[in-house]
Design a protein around this motif. Structure first.
Motif, mmCIF file in Angstrom:
data_model
loop_
_atom_site.group_PDB
_atom_site.id
_atom_site.type_symbol
_atom_site.label_atom_id
_atom_site.label_comp_id
_atom_site.label_asym_id
_atom_site.label_seq_id
_atom_site.Cartn_x
_atom_site.Cartn_y
_atom_site.Cartn_z
ATOM 1 N N VAL A 50 0.845 -1.204 0.000
ATOM 2 C CA VAL A 50 0.000 0.000 0.000
ATOM 3 C C VAL A 50 0.880 1.254 0.000
ATOM 4 O O VAL A 50 0.625 2.216 -0.729
ATOM 5 N N LEU A 51 1.953 1.213 0.786
ATOM 6 C CA LEU A 51 2.858 2.373 0.831
ATOM 7 C C LEU A 51 3.514 2.590 -0.537
ATOM 8 O O LEU A 51 3.598 3.720 -1.032
ATOM 9 N N GLU A 52 3.947 1.498 -1.167
ATOM 10 C CA GLU A 52 4.550 1.598 -2.518
ATOM 11 C C GLU A 52 3.543 2.173 -3.511
ATOM 12 O O GLU A 52 3.888 2.985 -4.367
ATOM 13 N N GLU A 53 2.298 1.715 -3.380
ATOM 14 C CA GLU A 53 1.242 2.211 -4.276
ATOM 15 C C GLU A 53 1.064 3.727 -4.089
ATOM 16 O O GLU A 53 0.952 4.480 -5.066
ATOM 17 N N ALA A 54 1.063 4.169 -2.833
ATOM 18 C CA ALA A 54 0.909 5.607 -2.545
ATOM 19 C C ALA A 54 2.062 6.391 -3.158
ATOM 20 O O ALA A 54 1.853 7.449 -3.768
ATOM 21 N N ILE A 55 3.265 5.863 -3.003
ATOM 22 C CA ILE A 55 4.435 6.564 -3.549
ATOM 23 C C ILE A 55 4.336 6.633 -5.069
ATOM 24 O O ILE A 55 4.535 7.682 -5.679
ATOM 25 N N SER A 56 3.959 5.502 -5.701
ATOM 26 C CA SER A 56 3.921 5.509 -7.180
ATOM 27 C C SER A 56 2.785 6.384 -7.712
ATOM 28 O O SER A 56 2.883 6.942 -8.791
#
Ligand SMILES: [Zn+2]
Length: 373
Positions: A50-56
């Motif tokens: 989820v954090l990676e998704e937010a960053i991307s």
């Protein structure tokens, strides 16, 4: 929009005072209330994906239902998941906000979202299964010069006044004449010191829940043009609105336990459900998103034939069967995840210039593997 503004919009419908776990950890967990937010990601849980998704996606804020920091942290280290995610979020300047049990009981919360997703009832005759708060109300009457009514009305409704059921901006306005004489030391908005003034004013009346009355009064004072504002706060004895956990619904048509189970799988998109007990003629049900074993007795004593919830273990399921209540366990994740779209819909209607996204990551920590596979 700033983090603080988004938080205020959420807490207008899910105030932190609604939380029913004494040690719940709602609110801004990581970040800065003054950060500007252009994109928000909404998820049940904060995970690495989820954090990676937010960053991307370029999101500066993640709103989760389950608080990522729940109990006291002893350290923030890269060799454990909490430390790693917190470090990563801080380095990426991502704000993390949680609304947990305050969202469970909110009007846009877990149970309302679950009810809408299930499409089993007509939206009438909904009752709260386990009331946790009896909301008290005040009447706020403000005396405003005619040209400033819109500004003051806007400020109090933004702060949460004037919400009645599915209506916002509920006020009543009466025209009249206000009088005053500014004394020495006054800095009047209208007129001069020692001169009696007659001003065309409007008495603007609205309803305000007790818990936000101070916020609404201070927002009103900021928007009001007068140095000394005339206003009344009156306690009301109107029937209070019940807020709480779970809902009791009447089905549009009666169903068997098997038919209800298949309908739930279809509507919630889960792979399977656990069904405790059997019933032929289910007409009145209770729903409780997340973990609802604790409301089995309440569902039974409210005359429900079935309870739809998650996290029902062997013994609690056995107890339900003994009580003659059908319990359908559709899983904690699948009974809560509809709230993400509900929260997005609410935010999209209230915030300007900030995009919202619901996560594409399924954060359910388990998968069902069946014999046929
Ligand atoms: Zn949950």
């Amino acid at each position: 929009m700033k983090v603080q503004e988004i938080v205020q919009i959420i807490e207008r419908v899910a105030p932190r005072s609604y939380a029913f776990y004494p040690d719940d950890n709602n609110g801004l967990l990581v970040g800065d209330f003054t950060s500007e937010i252009s994109k928000v990601l909404i998820a049940l849980d904060l995970t690495e994906d989820v954090l990676e998704e937010a960053i991307s996606l370029g999101c500066e804020m993640i709103i989760t239902h389950h608080p990522f920091i729940f109990k006291g942290l002893k350290n923030v280290r890269m060799d454990n998941v909490h430390g790693r995610l917190l470090t990563k979020a801080i380095r990426a300047e991502i704000n993390i906000y949680a609304c947990h049990t305050n969202l469970d009981v909110s009007k846009i919360g877990v149970n309302e979202a679950l009810r809408k997703k299930l499409e089993l009832d007509n939206g009438l005759n909904i009752k709260i299964l386990q009331p946790t708060i009896d909301e008290k109300y005040y009447k706020l009457a403000i005396y405003v010069p005619q040209g400033d009514v819109e500004k003051v009305l806007d400020s109090i409704t933004k702060a949460g006044a004037g919400h009645v059921g599915n209506y916002s901006h509920c006020t009543f306005q009466t025209k009249g004449t206000g009088t005053f004489t500014p004394l020495d030391g006054a800095n009047p908005y209208i007129g001069n010191v020692s001169e009696m003034q007659y001003v065309d004013e409007v008495k603007l009346e609205s309803i305000v829940p007790e818990k936000i009355i101070n916020r609404v009064v201070s927002a009103m004072k900021k928007a009001h043009p007068y140095e000394e504002v005339a206003y009344d706060v009156l306690p009301l004895v109107n029937e209070s609105e019940s807020i709480g956990l779970g809902q009791i619904l009447v089905l549009e048509r009666s169903m068997t336990s098997e038919g209800l189970a298949k309908h739930i799988i279809d509507r919630l998109g889960c792979e399977a459900v656990k069904v405790f007990g059997t019933a032929e003629n289910i007409k009145k049900i209770a729903i409780c998103g997340g973990s609802g074993s604790s409301v089995i007795h309440l569902a039974k004593y409210n005359g429900c034939q079935a309870l739809i919830t998650g996290d029902v273990d062997y013994h609690k399921g056995q107890m339900a069967v003994d009580l003659g209540l059908t319990v359908i366990d559709a899983g904690h994740y699948y009974t809560e995840v509809p709230v993400l779209e509900e929260l997005k819909r609410y935010l999209d209607g209230e915030i300007k210039g900030t995009e919202t996204f619901v996560t594409n990551i399924n954060t359910c920590p388990y998968k069902i593997v069946s014999k046929q596979l």
